[in-house]
Write an enzyme that holds these catalytic residues in place. Sequence first.
Site, PDB file in Angstrom:
ATOM      1  N   GLY A 126       0.790  -1.229   0.000  1.00 20.99           N
ATOM      2  CA  GLY A 126       0.000   0.000   0.000  1.00 20.99           C
ATOM      3  C   GLY A 126       0.819   1.273   0.000  1.00 20.99           C
ATOM      4  O   GLY A 126       0.315   2.325   0.388  1.00 20.99           O
ATOM      5  N   MET A 175      -1.967  -4.888  -3.210  1.00 24.44           N
ATOM      6  CA  MET A 175      -3.398  -5.117  -3.349  1.00 24.44           C
ATOM      7  C   MET A 175      -3.790  -5.255  -4.814  1.00 24.44           C
ATOM      8  O   MET A 175      -4.434  -6.214  -5.225  1.00 24.44           O
ATOM      9  CB  MET A 175      -4.173  -3.970  -2.702  1.00 24.44           C
ATOM     10  CG  MET A 175      -4.055  -3.883  -1.193  1.00 24.44           C
ATOM     11  SD  MET A 175      -4.950  -5.198  -0.318  1.00 24.44           S
ATOM     12  CE  MET A 175      -3.616  -6.362   0.004  1.00 24.44           C
ATOM     13  N   GLY A 176      -3.406  -4.291  -5.632  1.00 24.67           N
ATOM     14  CA  GLY A 176      -3.781  -4.303  -7.047  1.00 24.67           C
ATOM     15  C   GLY A 176      -3.216  -5.478  -7.806  1.00 24.67           C
ATOM     16  O   GLY A 176      -3.757  -5.873  -8.844  1.00 24.67           O
ATOM     17  N   ALA A 201      -1.473   5.654 -15.534  1.00 25.03           N
ATOM     18  CA  ALA A 201      -2.894   5.560 -15.864  1.00 25.03           C
ATOM     19  C   ALA A 201      -3.485   6.915 -16.229  1.00 25.03           C
ATOM     20  O   ALA A 201      -4.365   6.995 -17.097  1.00 25.03           O
ATOM     21  CB  ALA A 201      -3.665   4.954 -14.692  1.00 25.03           C
ATOM     22  N   GLN A 212      -6.567   0.300  -9.013  1.00 31.12           N
ATOM     23  CA  GLN A 212      -6.021  -0.042  -7.708  1.00 31.12           C
ATOM     24  C   GLN A 212      -4.648   0.596  -7.516  1.00 31.12           C
ATOM     25  O   GLN A 212      -3.759  -0.016  -6.921  1.00 31.12           O
ATOM     26  CB  GLN A 212      -5.914  -1.559  -7.531  1.00 31.12           C
ATOM     27  CG  GLN A 212      -7.105  -2.155  -6.783  1.00 31.12           C
ATOM     28  CD  GLN A 212      -7.041  -1.909  -5.296  1.00 31.12           C
ATOM     29  OE1 GLN A 212      -7.049  -0.769  -4.839  1.00 31.12           O
ATOM     30  NE2 GLN A 212      -6.972  -2.972  -4.514  1.00 31.12           N
ATOM     31  N   THR A 213      -4.461   1.801  -8.029  1.00 29.91           N
ATOM     32  CA  THR A 213      -3.245   2.532  -7.729  1.00 29.91           C
ATOM     33  C   THR A 213      -3.275   2.980  -6.267  1.00 29.91           C
ATOM     34  O   THR A 213      -4.319   3.011  -5.633  1.00 29.91           O
ATOM     35  CB  THR A 213      -3.121   3.769  -8.626  1.00 29.91           C
ATOM     36  OG1 THR A 213      -4.330   4.533  -8.522  1.00 29.91           O
ATOM     37  CG2 THR A 213      -2.906   3.385 -10.067  1.00 29.91           C
ATOM     38  N   SER A 214      -2.102   3.334  -5.735  1.00 29.77           N
ATOM     39  CA  SER A 214      -2.048   3.884  -4.374  1.00 29.77           C
ATOM     40  C   SER A 214      -2.541   5.326  -4.418  1.00 29.77           C
ATOM     41  O   SER A 214      -1.807   6.242  -4.793  1.00 29.77           O
ATOM     42  CB  SER A 214      -0.612   3.825  -3.834  1.00 29.77           C
ATOM     43  OG  SER A 214      -0.250   2.506  -3.521  1.00 29.77           O
ATOM     44  N   TYR A 240       0.893   8.889  -5.112  1.00 29.57           N
ATOM     45  CA  TYR A 240       0.426   8.769  -6.492  1.00 29.57           C
ATOM     46  C   TYR A 240       1.515   9.265  -7.438  1.00 29.57           C
ATOM     47  O   TYR A 240       2.162  10.288  -7.184  1.00 29.57           O
ATOM     48  CB  TYR A 240      -0.851   9.582  -6.675  1.00 29.57           C
ATOM     49  CG  TYR A 240      -1.551   9.359  -7.996  1.00 29.57           C
ATOM     50  CD1 TYR A 240      -2.413   8.291  -8.179  1.00 29.57           C
ATOM     51  CD2 TYR A 240      -1.347  10.224  -9.067  1.00 29.57           C
ATOM     52  CE1 TYR A 240      -3.069   8.089  -9.374  1.00 29.57           C
ATOM     53  CE2 TYR A 240      -1.998  10.030 -10.271  1.00 29.57           C
ATOM     54  CZ  TYR A 240      -2.860   8.955 -10.430  1.00 29.57           C
ATOM     55  OH  TYR A 240      -3.493   8.763 -11.624  1.00 29.57           O
ATOM     56  N   CYS A 260     -10.502 -17.845   2.156  1.00 35.70           N
ATOM     57  CA  CYS A 260     -11.769 -18.413   1.717  1.00 35.70           C
ATOM     58  C   CYS A 260     -12.900 -17.556   2.262  1.00 35.70           C
ATOM     59  O   CYS A 260     -12.903 -17.203   3.452  1.00 35.70           O
ATOM     60  CB  CYS A 260     -11.916 -19.846   2.211  1.00 35.70           C
ATOM     61  SG  CYS A 260     -13.293 -20.729   1.461  1.00 35.70           S
TER      62      CYS A 260
END
Length: 568
Positions: free
Chosen positions: A51, A176-177, A242, A262-264, A271, A408
Site C-alpha cells: 500500500g 493489493m492491485g 494511468a 487499484q493505484t495507491s 500517487y 476463503c
Amino acid sequence: MTGTAGARTVRAPHGGDLTCRGWAQEAALRMLMNNLDPDVAERPGDLVVYGGNGRAARSWRDFDAIVDTLRRLGGDETMLVQSGRPVAVFRTHEWAPRVLISNAMIVPEWATLEEFRRLEDAGLTMFGQMTAGSWAYIGSQGILQSTFETFAAVASRRFGGTLAGTLTVTAGLGGMGGAQPLAITMNGGVAVCLEVDQAKIARRMRLGYLDVQADDLDHALALARTARDERRALSIGLRANAAEALPQIVARDVAVDIATDQTSAHDPLLYAVPGLTPEEAGHMRAHDPKTYVMRARASMADHVEALCALLDRGAEVFEYGNGIRVEADLGGFKRAFDYPGFIVAYIRPLFCEAKGHCRWIALSGDPADIAVIDAAMLEEFAGDPSVTRWLRLAGRHVRVQGLPARTCMLGYGERARAGRVINDLVRDGKVRAPVAIGREHLDAGSVASPYRETEAMADGSDAIADWPVLNALLNASSGATWVGVQHGGGTGVGRSVHTGMVVVADGTALAARRVDRVMTNDPGSGVARHADAGYRRAVEFAAEQGIWMPSLDTTVIRDGQGTGEVTP
C-alpha cells in the site's frame, strides 16, 4: 535475520520447534516476520509491507524490540504495541490476547494527512495500512478472493456468468492491485493492467499473477483484442501512467467492457504524477509536498475523468476501494462519484450474512499443510459450490508467498466450522505445526470507511466508528491471540477506522474454545452491524442464527425493501 537496518533479510522460522515460550507468541512472531519476507513485502528494507506506506513496525529498533519481547512473553502476559512500537507488557490471563495493537489513531480534529505526516516525521506514529500493521498480511492472495468474487459478480450481472470475450482495463499492480490480473483471468477475461513501476510488473509475473508484459499501448491493445476475440483468458501488464494511458484508450475509442483502478491513491504523495522522473518526484515530495499533492490530485482528476468517459460508453465501472474518487473530486473533477464503490455495487449482500475473507496460515512453513487443510475444507463444505470452486481454483493458481496460506470467503457459522476443522487437524497431527487463523480487515463488521466498506449505508451510518471499536473489544474478550485497531487503511488518514484479529489453533482444548468463540463472535458483529442499519436480509439472518439483538425491537428496514417497525 541478516544484515543491518534497511538492508537485512527477514524470514519467519519454519517447522514445529518453538523460539518463544508458547505458540501464541510464536505465531505473532512468525506472522510479523512473514510480513517482511522479501517474497511478501513491497519494500521490506523500509519496513513497508504494502500500500505504498503500510509498515509492520515503526523502525528497525522497534521491530527488534517487538521480536525480543515476543520471545520472552509469558502465556499470561499482554504486550501493548503503539503505532509499531512495543510500549509495555502487563500481566493478564491465558484467555487474554498476547498482543494488543493500535496504529495511527489520532484525535478526530487532528486526523488530517498533514498532521499525521508531522507526527510520523517526529517518530510518534506510523501508518499500518490494514493487515501490515496488524501482522496478518499474506501477499496478494489476501485480497485475491475478494477481487475474484467482485469480478464474478460483474460477470453474473452483465456478461452471462463469465468474463470470456470481455476486456477489463485497470491500473496498479502493488500488494493489493496485484491480485487484479489473476482474478480477471480466473473469471475467463482479458485484462490490461497499467503500472508505472517496472519492478511491480516483474514481481507479479514472477508470482504467476500476470501473464505477459506488452512493449507499448499498441502492443497491449493488440494482444488484448486477439485474446478477447478468441475468448481466451489473458492478463497483460503495461508500464504506463494511468492518468496518461487511460485518456489515450478513451481517445482511441477502444471497446472496454469493465474499468476499475487499484493505484495507491489513499495518500496523494504516493500517487505517481505524470511528467516527473522518480528523482524529481522524490525531491518535490520532500521539499514541496503541497505542490506535489495539488499535481497528484489534478492527475487523479484526469484518471477518473477517463473512467467516467468509459462509464458513459456503457462500461461497468467501479472503484475498488483506494479512495481515488474523493481525491479526484478534490482535484476538481465533480463527476468523480458517478460510479460506485465495489462494496455497494457487489459485496454488501454478502456482508448481511457476514461472508468475508477468512484466512489460515501454516506456521510450519510447509505447503503440504495447506493442501491437507484444503482437502478437509472441500469435504466440510462439499455442499457449497462457491467455496469448493474457489478452493480448487486457488489450489491450482495461487503460489506460495512466505508462509503458506489460504483465503476463503466464509460467513457466520461457517468460519467457526472451519476453525474447528483446523484445530482438529493440528490436534491429530495431520499438519506439522499450529495454524494462525484470521481475516482481511475488509469485513462485515470491522470497518467504518465511508468511501469503501460503509459507503451509502441504508441508515446513513457510514461514518459511525463505534462498530470497529466494538468488534475489537469483542474479539479481545472472546480469546483472540492478538487484536489490532487502526486508522486510515485503504482509503486514507481521516477516512477509516478498522480492526483485525488472529486466533491460533494449536490443537488444545483451550484453543478449540477460543477459536470457536472468536470465529463465531467476530463475524457475528458484522451481522449485527447490518441488521442494526436496517438491511432486511441481515435482520432475518440474525433471527435465523439466534443472534440476540435488543436494537431490533425498533430497527426500521431502510434498504428499499419496505419500511416499518421490525419485530424479530
